[in-house]
Structure formats: structure tokens, C-alpha cells
Design an enzyme around this catalytic site. Structure first.
Site, PDB file in Angstrom:
ATOM      1  N   GLU A 179       0.841  -1.214   0.000  1.00  0.00           N
ATOM      2  CA  GLU A 179       0.000   0.000   0.000  1.00  0.00           C
ATOM      3  C   GLU A 179       0.870   1.256   0.000  1.00  0.00           C
ATOM      4  O   GLU A 179       0.531   2.260  -0.615  1.00  0.00           O
ATOM      5  CB  GLU A 179      -0.937   0.008   1.208  1.00  0.00           C
ATOM      6  CG  GLU A 179      -1.933  -1.143   1.245  1.00  0.00           C
ATOM      7  CD  GLU A 179      -2.674  -1.341  -0.056  1.00  0.00           C
ATOM      8  OE1 GLU A 179      -2.903  -0.352  -0.785  1.00  0.00           O
ATOM      9  OE2 GLU A 179      -3.008  -2.501  -0.372  1.00  0.00           O
TER      10      GLU A 179
ATOM     11  N   PHE B 281     -17.013  -6.198  -8.332  1.00  0.00           N
ATOM     12  CA  PHE B 281     -18.397  -5.741  -8.280  1.00  0.00           C
ATOM     13  C   PHE B 281     -18.593  -4.474  -7.452  1.00  0.00           C
ATOM     14  O   PHE B 281     -19.652  -3.879  -7.464  1.00  0.00           O
ATOM     15  CB  PHE B 281     -19.323  -6.850  -7.775  1.00  0.00           C
ATOM     16  CG  PHE B 281     -19.378  -8.019  -8.709  1.00  0.00           C
ATOM     17  CD1 PHE B 281     -19.885  -7.866 -10.001  1.00  0.00           C
ATOM     18  CD2 PHE B 281     -18.896  -9.263  -8.332  1.00  0.00           C
ATOM     19  CE1 PHE B 281     -19.924  -8.933 -10.882  1.00  0.00           C
ATOM     20  CE2 PHE B 281     -18.932 -10.340  -9.205  1.00  0.00           C
ATOM     21  CZ  PHE B 281     -19.444 -10.171 -10.481  1.00  0.00           C
ATOM     22  N   ALA B 282     -17.586  -4.068  -6.713  1.00  0.00           N
ATOM     23  CA  ALA B 282     -17.761  -2.848  -5.926  1.00  0.00           C
ATOM     24  C   ALA B 282     -16.548  -1.942  -5.988  1.00  0.00           C
ATOM     25  O   ALA B 282     -16.558  -0.864  -5.429  1.00  0.00           O
ATOM     26  CB  ALA B 282     -18.070  -3.214  -4.471  1.00  0.00           C
TER      27      ALA B 282
HETATM   28 ZN   LIG Z   1      -2.376  -2.753  -4.902  1.00  0.00          ZN
END
Ligand SMILES: [Zn+2]
Length: 672
Positions: free
Chosen positions: A488, A615-616
Site C-alpha cells: 500500500e 463488483f464494488a
Molecule cells: Zn495494490
């Protein structure tokens, strides 16, 4: 009433960092913001230049073109553009006119006229950036809070204004005047001169406008918009169902025997969860314990519990979550795929890469060597060495949404602040979505500077779901959690070290810097620098490090297959699948598994009902990007290996090269 509370609404004030927002602020605020944006002076088509007039579209009550005098307004007095050129003031190309002044245009007007016009258009682009940015930042702030601090009230408040927000974005993206202006810029003789990043933005905007059906006739556009609204709703509902299903499941365990095999950290977590669910006297040693479907809890059972029946129960609960009752996502999947099929009328398949973590878990016993403060320090040392940036805690400078959230400032080698980031580390099953992700809260922008600075600095949020601290122990991480944190942070670096100050980043190879950063978790010096026993300070034993290296490829084939399964199912569903046809989405999954030689899923496996990436989370038809970027990131890391991983001077030089290219250019250049 929509305007209630507007004046004191936190979301309408100027702010530097994320402020404490409550659900009550959302509705009046979004109404007021949308109203404000709607009445923003029309930036691109306020003068009646011919290409702004090509196809004035049907005015509706919400159309941006309402604020423009273009099609219906009476002729306005000639008005020169503010360009210091003698020819400009009298140049007929630059005056407002009702009918093109064909009788007075001469060859000498062309060069200065077009150059001045392009300059004007460029500054109008900046105005456009302001409009888009304000909505992006504020809407992003609300949806971020929904992801990390979900409440019934916030959900309802967002649902109430979502349709209007989508409507406004569609109006902006489908505006023919804007599209025409971008086209004009692209077709201009100076097109090769603008900075590369700006070119990419214009190219992507034009493509985006086509994707958003600017080319469709008005009657079809209505249908398209309805479809977009529906897709947006389905995506929110999908994610909410997954969160609710995770929240709904809890397994109370009172018999110590059932917990056999679980390490102390997992027992502690389960007891802590039990306390939070009302079992006040729960202790790590004697229970009771509560197991949830949240990552750290579920994985501890799957990896360590000796009780096979318990493992099976948790596994089955996991692969069937959000697949029955009120929270069933099956129909939502079909409706989403149906809606996307409608979008394919234009022959595009839209795929915006975004990210949520995709990492299996790793060895429990190593946790004691990876305490969160050490890991962060190691990470910050690494980027200091390679990218010449300094990271310092800046807690208190910006408001946060949860007391565990940390805030940091990033400085360059001269000590100038260049970015900020929030770090929200711990799992909070009751209100926070699972997985790990990085999102931009405020983008870098030259146009949107504050306090006389040269550019507005980027601010990003990094969210993880790792095991929280227990008692007086710090958060002790698995190696996989460490990798996820590095991953991240890699995403964050690209946003924070960008030199692309032209607003919106277009990130094609978005998983490149993130997967690149994971490699450092196995780099000897980096890993040994981080891995110190949290109590004794003792370094990770050498033989354990060797085992870790060897274990890195353990079952790598299985995880590759599993990624190929997900990517293939994703592509099949978005290309060949017919919603409501003979085959169900689960049949597609089963067929893919058989084809690639994976053990077929259990008949009741409904994993797709929780596949929120596609889907989200906007990874629709783009999940394969992980594999693609993994290859690119391996290439990038090889450059460091070739330079010599033990040669600090060479590493520094390669680090600079990586910073100046991959990180600094952001999406400003086509990755190919
Ligand atoms: Zn990533």
C-alpha cells in the site's frame, strides 16, 4: 429541506485535511455543493467560438450548458482575450459573435488567433479542474468514511444524494462543449508542445467522454444515464452486503479444546473480540472466544486450528457469505453484468484499475519479530535511502476519524514538505471494510495551490486491516501483513512523489510500484533492519531468514492459479457471460477452475458474492492487471538487483531513476 445546515456544514468550508464529518452533514452539503458547482461560471464555452457551438445539446434543468450563453443568448459585445499581442485585440477570431465573421477573417489572423485561443482554453482547463476537484475531494471524503467508519446513518445519507452526484458527473463527462474543446486541443498544430502529462489527461478525457456516451443521441443517453445510476447503486449495495455479511457471522467458542493449535496472538484477538461482543470476562487463556469472518480472525482458524470441523465451518461460512437471505449478492451480480453489457454498445470495456489487497497470510510465529513501530521505521528508512525523502509523524496536524489513525508529513531532501498521508492500520470488523487499500484524499495540483505554495500537496489515505495491539503488546504483524503495508505504501509513493501537477492521474500500471515495494520485504538488509523481537530486541535468526526466502515460493503455483482463476472469471463474466442465460455465474467459475486445472469449488461455494474487487471496486474486467503489473514490477526490481543489492551507492542511483520515472511520471505517460 435540502439547504438546512448549509452555512455551518463542515464539508463546505475550506479545509486542508479530513475534518470530522457526521452523517447529518452529507445531505444538505452535497445538495449545496452540487448547486454551487452547477452555477459555476461556464469555463469552456462562455465565448461563442465556433467549435463550442457545434452541437448545443438539449437543455435540461441540470445541464451544465444552462449556465452558458452559447446557444440561446443574444450576441455579447466584442471582448478581447487577455493576451499581450498587438494583433489579438482586433483579431476577429477572438471576438464574440453571433454569426462567424467570414468577411473579415484574413490569413494574418490565424496564427496569433489560434495561439491566443489555445492559451485561453488552457486556462479554462484549469477552471474545469477546479470544478471536478471540488466534487472529487468532498465526495471522496464521504465515501472514505463509509469504508472505514460505516454507520446506518451515513449509508442512508449517501444513498439519498448519490443519484444527484452521479447525474452531475455524467453531465460533466458527457458535455459536448468540453469534449469538443478537448478535441480542438488535440487537433491543434501546437498539440505536440504541451507537457506530456497534460496530453495524457486530454487523451484520456476525450476517450472517457466517448466511453460515457457523448456520442450517443439524446434519447439513448437518457437510457445510458439510468443504467449508470443503477450500476452505481448496485456497486454500493454489493459492498454493503459483504460488510453486513461479515458483521453478521460470529462463532462463540467456550470449549478450550476447540481452540487447540491457536497461537497466543490469535487467542488474544478472539478473546478481545468476545469482550467487544459483550462477554466482559473473556480472557485469552480461558475464553470465551469469538471468531469472525474478518481476515485476521478467519485466517488464524484456517491456519492453526486443530479442530477440522471448526475449520470447515469457518471456510464454508466464508465462501458462502453474502449469498443468501437479505444480503444475497447473486441477483446483484447478474444485474451488474447486465448493466455493463448495455455499456458495451460503444465497443469499449471500461477498466479502471484500483486496488484492494490480495495477499494470503503467512507464518504466525514470526509475528514477534514484526512489531508495527519497527516495520514503519524500517519502511521509512528504506524510502529515505532510495528516494531521498524524509517521513515524520505529524499527528494532531490533521483531524482523524479514529484514534488509531496516524498522520505523517513527507519532506524532500531540502526539507520542503511534499506530501501528507494518513495510516489507518487495524481491523475493525464492525465498521470497516476488509482488505487493504490506498486512496487519494486530495490530489497534487498546480492550479489548486494553497497559501501561496507552488502546488497543492497530495494527501493520501493508507488503510490496512491488521491485527490490533493487545493489552500492552504492540500490533504484531505476520510477514504477509508487512508485505501488505509495503504494498500500500508503494501505491502511496506514486501519488506522493508525482511530479505530475496537472491534476488527475491516470494510472494504467497502478499495481507496479506497490508490487515492487513488496520485493523489499525479502531484501536482506531491509528485512533484518525491521525484524527485531518486540521484547528482547533480538534480530531475526539467520536460519529463519533463509527459511523465509525459501518459503517465498512455497505454493506459489497455487496462488498463481488462484489469481488466474479470478482474472479469467472476471474477463469471462464481462465478455461472454449472458445474464439470465443457461449458465449461472457459478457455472462460469466452475468451468474456469476445471479448465485451468484447479480443484473445483464446493457446490455451495458462492465466493463471487463477496468478490468486491470487480463488483464494488472498479476492477471490473481489470483484475488481470495484478498479474500484468507483477511482471513489470519484477522487471523494475531486477534493475536494483543488477545494480547490486549490497552496493548502497548503486542502489541510491537506481532508486533515483525509479523515482524520476515510474513514481514521478505517475500516469502522465502511457506505461507502454
Ligand atoms: Zn495494490
Amino acid at each position: 429541506m435540502a439547504d438546512a445546515g448549509t452555512e455551518s456544514n463542515l464539508l463546505l468550508l475550506d479545509f486542508g485535511f479530513l475534518d470530522p464529518i457526521e452523517a447529518k452533514d452529507v445531505r444538505p452539503e452535497m445538495h449545496a455543493l452540487l448547486k454551487k458547482l452547477k452555477s459555476f461560471p461556464c469555463p469552456l464555452w462562455s465565448s461563442s467560438f465556433s467549435f463550442c457551438l457545434q452541437s448545443p445539446h438539449k437543455a435540461t434543468s441540470l445541464s451544465l450548458s444552462n449556465t452558458c450563453p452559447s446557444a440561446s443568448a443574444p450576441p455579447i459585445a466584442p471582448q478581447a482575450l487577455p493576451v499581450a499581442d498587438a494583433h489579438v485585440e482586433s483579431n476577429p477570431l477572438l471576438q464574440n459573435f453571433e454569426f462567424p465573421p467570414f468577411n473579415v477573417v484574413e490569413a494574418k489572423h490565424v496564427h496569433p488567433g489560434i495561439l491566443a485561443l489555445l492559451k485561453k482554453l488552457e486556462s479554462n482547463l484549469e477552471e474545469l479542474e477546479r470544478i471536478v476537484d471540488q466534487l472529487d475531494v468532498v465526495w471522496g471524503m464521504i465515501t472514505h468514511l463509509k469504508a472505514v467508519k460505516d454507520t446506518v446513518e451515513l449509508r442512508a445519507a449517501i444513498e439519498e444524494v448519490q443519484a444527484e452526484e452521479v447525474k452531475f458527473e455524467l453531465r460533466l463527462e458527457q458535455s459536448k462543449p468540453i469534449y469538443n474543446a478537448f478535441k480542438a486541443l488535440q487537433e491543434s498544430p501546437d498539440w505536440n508542445v504541451p507537457r506530456v502529462a497534460k496530453k495524457r489527461i486530454v487523451e484520456n478525457q476525450t476517450e472517457g467522454a466517448v466511453l460515457n456516451e457523448v456520442a450517443l443521441e439524446d434519447d439513448k443517453r437518457e437510457e445510458f444515464d439510468k443504467n449508470e445510476q443503477e450500476l452505481e447503486k448496485l456497486s454500493s449495495k454489493f459492498a454493503e452486503n459483504v460488510l453486513d455479511a461479515t458483521k453478521e457471522f460470529e462463532k462463540l467458542i467456550t470449549d478450550k479444546k476447540d481452540m487447540e493449535g491457536l497461537p497466543a496472538t490469535a487467542l488474544g484477538l478472539a478473546a478481545q473480540t468476545a469482550v467487544s461482543k459483550g462477554h466482559e470476562n473473556a480472557t485469552s487463556e480461558d475464553g470465551p472466544w469469538v471468531i469472525t469472518l474478518d481476515g485476521p480472525s478467519r485466517n488464524s482458524i484456517m491456519q492453526h486450528a486443530r479442530n477440522k470441523a471448526l475449520r470447515e465451518e469457518i471456510y464454508r461460512a466464508y465462501v458462502t457469505q453474502a449469498s443468501s437471505g437479505d444480503l444475497d449478492n447473486t441477483l446483484i451480480i447478474d444485474q451488474t453484468l447486465d448493466g455493463i453489457l448495455d455499456k458495451q454498445l460503444l465497443g469499449y470495456l471500461k477498466s479502471t484499475l484500483e486496488h484492494v489487497g490480495l495477499l494470503p497470510t503467512n507464518r504466525e510465529e514470526l509475528r514477534q519479530y514484526f512489531s508495527l513501530p519497527n516495520v514503519m521505521e524500517g519502511l521509512f528508512n528504506l524510502v529515505r535511502t532510495h528516494f531521498e525523502i524524509e517521513i515524520e509523524a505529524a499527528d494532531g496536524l490533521a483531524p482523524v476519524w479514529n484514534k488509531a489513525v496516524r498522520f505523517y508529513r513527507v519532506r524532500d531532501s531540502l526539507g520542503n514538505p511534499i506530501a501528507f498521508f494518513y495510516f489507518d492500520p487495524y481491523s475493525q470488523p464492525s465498521e470497516k471494510h476488509g482488505g487493504a487499500w490506498m486512496k487519494e484524499a486530495v490530489g497534487q495540483s498546480r492550479v489548486l495551490f494553497q497559501d501561496g505554495a507552488s502546488a497543492r500537496l497530495p494527501i493520501v489515505t493508507i488503510v490496512c486491516n491488521q491485527t490490533p495491539p493487545m493489552g500492552n503488546k504492540p500490533s504484531l504483524m505476520t510477514l504477509k501483513e508487512v508485505e501488505m503495508g509495503f504494498h500500500e505504501f508503494g501505491h502511496a509513493l506514486q501519488h506522493m512523489l508525482t511530479r505530475n501537477d496537472e491534476g488527475e492521474l491516470v494510472l494504467d500500471a497502478v499495481e507496479l510500484p506497490s508490487q515492487f515495494m513488496e520485493n523489499w520485504c525479502y531484501h536482506r538488509e531491509t528485512l533484518m533492519g525491521i525484524a527485531k523481537h518486540y521484547e528482547t530486541g533480538e534480530s531475526l535468526p539467520e536460519d529463519v531468514y533463509r527459511k523465509l526466502l525459501a518459503a517465498r515460493t512455497f505454493r506459489a503455483g497455487t496462488s498463481t492459479l488462484s489469481e488466474i482463476r479470478l482474472a479469467s472469471v472476471d474477463l469471462q463474466l464481462h465478455t461472454k457471460y449472458v445474464p439470465g442465460g443457461l449458465e449461472s455465474v457459478y457455472d462460469v467459475d466452475r468451468r474456469v477452475c476445471e479448465k485451468i486445472g484447479m480443484i473445483p469449488p464446493l457446490p455451495e461455494d458462492r465466493f463471487l458474492c463477496a468478490f468486491d474487487h470487480i463488483f464494488a471496486d472498479q476492477y471490473a474486467a481489470g483484475f488481470y492487471g495484478y498479474k500484468w503489473a507483477e511482471m513489470l514490477s519484477a522487471d523494475a526490481f531486477s534493475a536494483f538487483e543488477d545494480a547490486g543489492l549490497n552496493d548502497s551507492k548503486a542502489l541510491k542511483e537506481t532508486g533515483q531513476r525509479f523515482r524520476e520515472t515510474i513514481l514521478a511520471l505517475g500516469g502522465g505517460k502511457d506505461p507502454l
